[in-house]
Design an enzyme around this catalytic site. Structure first.
Site, PDB file in Angstrom:
ATOM      1  N   GLY A 207       0.839  -1.208   0.000  1.00 52.70           N
ATOM      2  CA  GLY A 207       0.000   0.000   0.000  1.00 52.70           C
ATOM      3  C   GLY A 207       0.863   1.242   0.000  1.00 52.70           C
ATOM      4  O   GLY A 207       2.044   1.179  -0.364  1.00 52.70           O
ATOM      5  N   ASN A 208       0.288   2.346   0.366  1.00 54.19           N
ATOM      6  CA  ASN A 208       1.067   3.581   0.477  1.00 54.19           C
ATOM      7  C   ASN A 208       0.474   4.456   1.578  1.00 54.19           C
ATOM      8  O   ASN A 208      -0.540   4.103   2.173  1.00 54.19           O
ATOM      9  CB  ASN A 208       1.132   4.310  -0.872  1.00 54.19           C
ATOM     10  CG  ASN A 208      -0.250   4.614  -1.412  1.00 54.19           C
ATOM     11  OD1 ASN A 208      -1.006   5.344  -0.796  1.00 54.19           O
ATOM     12  ND2 ASN A 208      -0.588   4.021  -2.556  1.00 54.19           N
ATOM     13  N   TYR A 209       1.098   5.598   1.823  1.00 58.79           N
ATOM     14  CA  TYR A 209       0.726   6.422   2.981  1.00 58.79           C
ATOM     15  C   TYR A 209      -0.465   7.352   2.737  1.00 58.79           C
ATOM     16  O   TYR A 209      -0.781   8.166   3.587  1.00 58.79           O
ATOM     17  CB  TYR A 209       1.917   7.288   3.407  1.00 58.79           C
ATOM     18  CG  TYR A 209       3.064   6.498   3.987  1.00 58.79           C
ATOM     19  CD1 TYR A 209       2.893   5.749   5.139  1.00 58.79           C
ATOM     20  CD2 TYR A 209       4.318   6.511   3.381  1.00 58.79           C
ATOM     21  CE1 TYR A 209       3.946   5.028   5.684  1.00 58.79           C
ATOM     22  CE2 TYR A 209       5.375   5.796   3.911  1.00 58.79           C
ATOM     23  CZ  TYR A 209       5.191   5.054   5.067  1.00 58.79           C
ATOM     24  OH  TYR A 209       6.227   4.343   5.597  1.00 58.79           O
TER      25      TYR A 209
END
Ligand code: CTP
Length: 395
Positions: A207-209
């Protein structure tokens, strides 16, 4: 209808049971609702039911019999953005036309400075009687909006015109009334937001932030300007506040693409603010991958490019907006993305800017359009950035 004050007047008709649904529909659309009732209306629906649904006390008397507090029809009239009397009996309508002020529903009518709507409900013979028709004509001339009753089975068992319009339709008409003149009224805006999660195994993902804040602020800004918003979001801790926002929660890029493809044809504007994971595991392990002391190699494959896929479906007049998150060669990369994804606008944000992008409440952007236009903005709250983006589109 967020922030709109609707005063609902209830009079003594069997259709008063439908007022519960009406009040709930108005509250769901974001309006603040207060209710005034006649004494007779209490025979058909209890003040407690309506007070619970409206989340406000219901007023019936000129003063509170327990402590003598004055229920001011003048302040109720001033508070209201719209006074909606539903159901309105033949008796109340006639009193309104004559300026009779013998209960709180009628005195408030005489004090109201806002638009007044009535939804008549009565038997077919009463409705078509010359006296009632004369009353309605006089009310029309006084500027009252009449919500025509519908044809159907009546409480008397007879069939004809006199049924109060259905509550959902009344609530939709009120909503449309307030949306009038808003720049995005009647438009559908599709917004993608948040990260995507690409499953490695049942407990892990790539995923990412992204927090989704920018997309949710854009959704609120569009809804506040009258749009119906279709928000497709990856996992975030956020919930939309505005009732005109319909949220579809997804997890992966494939799910986001599927949801976006279904909505895109009916969208007038599409803003893609999601931080889509560019890669996903070639296969997802069915059970949790166990820890080993040796290296683990994950094979990844590219995710579909949602913006580029939607570009192929784009019809004339549709406006598409993308975001470019860059760490270097910002302008070149952003302009290249706008061309590649056939976007009308691209909003550039750079990770080099402090307090910008993922997770922050602020953002610093430059907006480019595909005609060579460019506007750089200072560091602002994401809500203000959303306003800047919309102002650019509306121009
Ligand atoms: N985007 C998309 N689908 C993807 C990747 C990105 O729809 N699979 C959209 C984003 O929502 C954004 C725009 O494309 O509006 C640019 O996203 P960005 O991640 O900056 O660009 P990428 O195309 O992924 O390019 P790169 O990661 O190489 O910079």
């Amino acid at each position: 209808m967020k922030g709109k004050h609707i005063l609902v007047g209830v009079t003594g008709s069997i259709a008063a049971y439908k007022t519960a649904t009406l009040v709930r529909a108005l509250v769901r659309k974001g309006a603040e609702v207060k209710v005034v009732m006649t004494d007779k209306a209490k025979e058909f629906i209890t003040p407690l039911t309506l007070a619970t649904l409206a989340k406000n006390p219901v007023l019936v008397d000129f003063f509170d019999p327990t402590d003598g507090r004055w229920n001011s029809h003048v302040s109720l009239g001033e508070w209201s953005d719209l006074y909606l009397i539903a159901p309105a009996t033949a008796n109340t309508l006639a009193k309104m036309a004559d300026g009779v002020a013998d209960n709180l529903v009628c005195t408030t009518y005489l004090s109201a400075k806002c638009p007044v709507w009535v939804a008549p409900a009565m038997d077919l013979d009463m409705y078509r009687h010359a006296a009632t028709q004369r009353t309605l004509e006089r009310l029309r001339q006084d500027g009252v909006h009449i919500i025509e009753p519908t044809d159907g089975e009546l409480a008397s068992g007879l069939v004809g015109k006199g049924r109060m319009e259905e509550p959902e339709r009344i609530a939709d008409a009120v909503e449309a009334f307030f949306a009038q003149g808003q720049p995005l009224s009647g438009k559908t805006v599709l917004i993608t937001a948040g990260p995507t999660y690409e499953k490695i195994d049942p407990v892990r993902f790539i995923g990412n932030y992204s927090s989704g804040k920018m997309g949710f602020c854009l959704a609120e800004a569009c809804a506040n300007r009258g749009a119906r918003v279709e928000l497709i979001s990856g996992p975030t801790a956020l919930s939309p506040q505005h009732p005109a926002i319909h949220l579809t929660r997804i997890e992966s890029a494939d799910e986001m693409l599927q949801a976006a493809q279904a909505i895109f044809p009916k969208a007038d504007i599409c803003i893609m603010s999601a931080a889509v994971a560019d890669f996903k595991p070639v296969s997802t392990a069915a059970s949790k991958i166990k820890r080993k002391d040796s290296r683990l190699q994950l094979e990844l494959q590219p995710n579909p490019d949602i913006a580029a896929t939607l570009a192929k479906l784009k019809r004339p007049g549709q406006i598409t907006v993308g975001f470019a998150l860059e760490t270097d060669h910002e302008e070149t990369n952003a302009l290249d993305k706008m061309a590649r994804k056939q976007l009308d606008y691209i909003v550039l944000n750079s990770l080099k800017n402090a307090n910008s992008c993922f997770g922050y409440d602020t953002n610093m952007v430059t907006i480019y359009d595909n005609k060579g236009g460019k506007t750089a903005y200072t560091l602002k709250s994401k809500a203000e950035v959303a306003e800047d983006i919309l102002n650019t589109l509306l121009k």
